[in-house]
Design an enzyme around this catalytic site. Structure first.
Site, mmCIF file in Angstrom:
data_model
loop_
_atom_site.group_PDB
_atom_site.id
_atom_site.type_symbol
_atom_site.label_atom_id
_atom_site.label_comp_id
_atom_site.label_asym_id
_atom_site.label_seq_id
_atom_site.Cartn_x
_atom_site.Cartn_y
_atom_site.Cartn_z
ATOM 1 N N ARG A 181 -4.519 -4.226 -2.129
ATOM 2 C CA ARG A 181 -3.140 -4.573 -1.755
ATOM 3 C C ARG A 181 -2.894 -6.035 -1.461
ATOM 4 N NH1 ARG A 181 -1.275 0.357 2.050
ATOM 5 N NH2 ARG A 181 -1.182 1.762 0.291
ATOM 6 N N HIS A 230 3.226 -3.806 6.567
ATOM 7 C CA HIS A 230 3.026 -2.363 6.400
ATOM 8 C C HIS A 230 2.064 -1.768 7.423
ATOM 9 C CE1 HIS A 230 2.831 1.395 4.232
ATOM 10 N NE2 HIS A 230 1.539 1.266 3.982
ATOM 11 N N HIS A 276 2.505 -4.389 2.269
ATOM 12 C CA HIS A 276 2.557 -3.482 1.120
ATOM 13 C C HIS A 276 3.245 -4.221 -0.023
ATOM 14 C CE1 HIS A 276 3.234 0.000 -1.392
ATOM 15 N NE2 HIS A 276 2.488 0.712 -0.573
ATOM 16 N N ARG A 332 -7.010 -2.779 4.574
ATOM 17 C CA ARG A 332 -7.196 -1.322 4.554
ATOM 18 C C ARG A 332 -7.069 -0.747 3.144
ATOM 19 N NH1 ARG A 332 -3.635 3.145 4.831
ATOM 20 N NH2 ARG A 332 -1.945 1.644 4.699
HETATM 21 C C1 SIN Z 1 1.922 4.272 -0.002
HETATM 22 O O1 SIN Z 1 2.379 5.381 -0.209
HETATM 23 O O2 SIN Z 1 1.884 3.371 -0.829
HETATM 24 C C2 SIN Z 1 1.366 3.988 1.353
HETATM 25 C C3 SIN Z 1 0.054 4.619 1.505
HETATM 26 C C4 SIN Z 1 -0.748 3.898 2.520
HETATM 27 O O3 SIN Z 1 -0.325 2.881 3.043
HETATM 28 O O4 SIN Z 1 -1.874 4.320 2.782
#
Ligand code: SIN
Length: 510
Positions: free
Chosen positions: A283, A344, A237, A379
């Site tokens: 991401r 993440h 993330h 993802r």
């Molecule tokens: C986030 O709130 O950024 C995470 C959402 C996700 O990983 O799908």
């Protein structure tokens, strides 16, 4: 006496709880194991994919396929986009009363996140997962064993005392379960076992996950002989609060969806250099861009700036994030906050079909522990809660469809052999540090051959040590986790070594 049940569900996030509700509702005897800590689902901040204005299953599918960088399984994508949004409406909103945020006109409030073509994310402020989980758990009427951790799956070929079971097809009949309250190991026999243990990001030094996300399900399935796939695709993330020595804390992508911008160490925007969607690029691209800027400038973080919004607006839309930052001296409404990427989500896992069936009979996997190929190499944001929901339903429906005709029996199995050497917690902590540092430095955002080889060697040696220690030691929850963590780290590393092609969140420079 072993407990015999219809379905054993290992893990109680959105996938485990949904499966338990669906099966128990039809009269099946369900046992659910939960280690008693928060699940990844309960920690989910951002939201769950629904359907936005001008949206369609085709448009959502295209966004998932684009994010997945050419590696998504089209059948899994189709299942998610067709079944997902109606299930949110029927199962979460209508049946279980999940209170997603609404606009003043009473319509569901939809937000945007990276790489989505339209705003289509439902949320409950910045605590979406917690709102979903509290609604589901309130309605759950099954045997919920808290402080219980599965140690190993029981399979005919590994554990049956009938010699000829060695030749039976690979079949799961339950699990050995450690009870942290009593220190005992129970046998739980089940006609169907469902792994819903969540992810693995805690094998990295910086992660957005709870401590239990150490790959337990993947390690158990691997030891039982199940096919595991795509583990090299670990999603990082882009934005967690950088406030060492505190644990990483997720700063939801929804912040950028609502207009927050990434800035380099000199407070200059930089995402325009990397992707046309700038701060809302996929991401992997955003994470590597931040990492690249940090390497170039020598800084240990970038900045996230949402000061264009008022204090009142931020406090209302993102109350948990706002409070968490404020308690650590960062006022989101006054100044940009320091951010770094963190592990993440695992796009890979135990290989499954569209109903969660693994390559072992009577063993299914659903949610993050599973890999249906839905996410391919990366993802799309906010698809994970939806995936847990959809695969829990298809797995349950498939189990129920053939239930009445089944004639399962349980074999005599080996009792668990207890060992007694007292566990030195300092050893466990040090081993975890080694795993997490090795994974972060050698198997992280940017990978190269020498580092991967070094990581494999170190992890193999460590695994050998841990396995020897595990044979002698009195069981604890931590020791079970360590044994699983080192195996999972090794499997990720081996996947990353084997795969020389950079794609999505697996990025090799050599
Ligand atoms: C986030 O709130 O950024 C995470 C959402 C996700 O990983 O799908």
């Amino acid at each position: 006496m072993p407990r015999q049940c219809d379905v054993l569900i290992i893990g109680c996030g959105i996938a485990g709880a949904t499966a338990a509700l669906s099966l128990a509702e039809k009269g099946l005897d369900v046992v659910v194991l939960s280690a008693g800590e928060a699940s990844n689902s309960a920690w989910a901040q951002g939201g769950i994919v629904y359907s936005g204005e001008g949206d369609s299953p085709e448009l959502l599918a295209q966004d998932i396929l684009d994010a997945g960088a050419g590696l998504c399984n089209p059948a899994a994508v189709e299942q998610l986009v067709c079944l997902g949004p109606p299930l949110v409406q029927e199962f979460l909103i209508k049946k279980n009363g999940v209170a997603f945020d609404r606009n003043e006109d009473g319509k569901l409030s939809l937000t945007e996140e990276a790489a989505h073509s339209v705003p289509r994310i439902l949320h409950h402020k910045d605590k979406t997962g917690a709102a979903i989980m509290s609604a589901l758990l309130k309605n759950l009427r099954v045997e919920l064993r808290t402080h219980s951790t599965a140690i190993d799956l029981i399979t005919l070929s590994h554990h049956s005392k009938r010699p000829v079971d060695l030749y039976a097809p690979s079949t799961c009949v339950g699990a050995y379960v450690f009870n942290a309250n009593t220190g005992a190991v129970d046998i739980v026999f089940a006609k169907e076992t469902i792994l819903a243990t969540g992810g693995l990001s805690e094998v990295f030094l910086h992660s957005t996950n709870p401590r239990q996300a150490r790959g337990d399900g993947i390690a158990m399935a691997y030891r039982a002989g199940a096919r595991i796939m795509n583990l090299e695709y670990v999603q990082f993330h882009p934005t967690t609060l950088h406030a060492p020595p505190e644990r990483s804390f997720l700063l939801s992508e929804a912040l950028r969806g609502e207009g927050a911008r990434l800035l380099d160490i000199n407070l200059k925007p930089f995402m325009q250099k990397y992707h046309e969607k700038k701060d809302l690029a996929p991401r992997d691209i955003v994470s590597r861009a931040i990492f690249g800027e940090m390497v170039e400038s020598g800084a240990d973080h970038a900045w996230l700036d949402i000061t264009a919004k008022s204090r009142e607006w931020i406090g209302n839309r993102f109350p948990a994030i706002f409070r968490h930052c404020l308690e650590r001296g960062f006022d989101l409404s006054a100044k940009p906050v320091p951010v770094v990427p963190a592990a993440h989500y695992s796009c890979g896992g135990v290989a499954v079909d569209l109903t969660g069936k693994t390559t072992i009979l009577r063993l299914r996997a659903i949610g993050e522990v599973a890999c249906s190929g839905l996410h391919g190499a990366n993802r799309l944001a906010s698809t994970s809660l939806l995936e847990g929901l959809v695969w829990a339903k298809t797995a349950s429906d498939d189990i129920l469809a053939t239930w009445k005709k089944r004639k399962d029996s349980f074999p005599p199995v080996e009792e668990w052999q207890m060992s007694h050497e007292v566990v030195d917690r300092a050893l466990i902590q040090q081993d975890w540090m080694t795993i997490q540092q090795t994974m972060w430095n050698y198997v992280g955002l940017v990978r190269d051959l020498n580092r991967l080889r070094r990581a494999q060697k170190m992890l193999r040696e460590l695994q050998c040590e841990i396995d020897q220690f595990y044979e002698r030691a009195a069981l604890t929850e931590e020791l079970i986790g360590l044994r699983n963590g080192v195996l999972t780290a090794l499997l990720i590393t081996q996947g990353a070594l084997r795969n020389k092609t950079s794609r999505g969140c697996h990025f090799r420079i050599s």
